[in-house]
Design a protein around this motif. Structure first.
Motif, PDB file in Angstrom:
ATOM      1  N   SER A 121      18.344  12.493 -21.576  1.00  0.00           N
ATOM      2  CA  SER A 121      18.345  12.683 -20.130  1.00  0.00           C
ATOM      3  C   SER A 121      19.446  11.819 -19.531  1.00  0.00           C
ATOM      4  CB  SER A 121      16.972  12.291 -19.565  1.00  0.00           C
ATOM      5  OG  SER A 121      16.939  12.478 -18.186  1.00  0.00           O
ATOM      6  N   LEU A 128      18.801   8.237 -21.092  1.00  0.00           N
ATOM      7  CA  LEU A 128      17.518   7.971 -21.743  1.00  0.00           C
ATOM      8  C   LEU A 128      17.365   8.874 -22.953  1.00  0.00           C
ATOM      9  CD1 LEU A 128      14.997   7.951 -18.744  1.00  0.00           C
ATOM     10  CD2 LEU A 128      15.766   5.973 -20.045  1.00  0.00           C
ATOM     11  N   ILE A 130      14.644  10.784 -25.026  1.00  0.00           N
ATOM     12  CA  ILE A 130      13.258  11.217 -25.012  1.00  0.00           C
ATOM     13  C   ILE A 130      12.877  11.331 -26.480  1.00  0.00           C
ATOM     14  CG2 ILE A 130      11.590  12.927 -24.200  1.00  0.00           C
ATOM     15  CD1 ILE A 130      13.284  11.500 -21.954  1.00  0.00           C
ATOM     16  N   MET A 140      10.189   7.268 -23.436  1.00  0.00           N
ATOM     17  CA  MET A 140      11.578   7.249 -22.976  1.00  0.00           C
ATOM     18  C   MET A 140      12.198   5.905 -23.335  1.00  0.00           C
ATOM     19  SD  MET A 140      11.364   9.217 -19.336  1.00  0.00           S
ATOM     20  CE  MET A 140       9.872   8.446 -18.753  1.00  0.00           C
TER      21      MET A 140
END
Length: 186
Positions: A121, A128, A130, A140
């Motif tokens: 992300s 981040l 995931i 995260m």
């Protein structure tokens, strides 16, 4: 191979320019005039970049055939996708393309398995990971050097040194004295 290099934001002005959320470390290479980009949704593209400029810290692009605000606004939230040679690597050895990081095993420094990267992300402040854990839950992990200490592409793993509370909710500490103050007021 296809890589998402940007997301189109709102229209800017009345002549067809759009703001762009850049998702590549090489915007000058991927988002320059003349670049032809596939899109998601595919029915919007392909789009050819006519002009680009930076205004107040934001990249603004104008595409061929997009001449007014209405046409520009219709492109909002479209992903721009570049075709990239899968063997191509970023110039900086500490940078990675998303496809290099996807599906890496995430482990602690002692080798304890944490999970597998299933998504990356891209947020304004940081990226981040995931990570899907073996039990199916997700966590995260901020992609910052203090936490992700090593990326080993040969071994297909990311080594992390998570701060207390990042992986286990039960380990989180209260960072505010507000709760203590509230107990004393009753």
């Amino acid at each position: 191979m296809q890589l998402v290099v940007a997301r189109i934001g709102r229209a800017h002005g009345v002549k067809g320019e759009v703001t762009v959320e850049v998702r590549t470390d090489e915007p000058e290479l991927r988002l320059g005039p003349g670049a032809v980009l596939a899109t998601d949704p595919p029915t919007v593209g392909p789009l050819t970049i006519e002009t680009g400029r930076v205004h107040s810290g934001r990249l603004l692009l104008r595409f061929e055939g997009v001449a007014d605000r209405t046409a520009a606004e219709a492109l909002r939230n479209t992903l721009l996708i570049a075709e990239v040679d899968p063997e191509e690597l970023p110039e900086d050895p500490d940078e990675y393309y998303d496809h290099q990081l996807m599906d890496l095993d995430v482990v602690l420094a002692d080798g304890t398995a944490v999970g597998r990267i299933t998504e990356i992300s891209h947020l304004p402040s940081q990226d981040l990971f995931i990570v899907e854990r073996p039990d199916g839950s997700e966590v995260m992990i901020p992609f910052v050097h203090e936490i992700v200490t090593e990326i080993d592409l040969e071994e297909q793993r990311a080594v992390i040194d998570p701060p207390r509370g990042l992986l286990d909710e039960g380990e989180a500490e209260v960072a505010s004295g507000r709760d203590d103050a509230a107990k004393g007021e009753s």
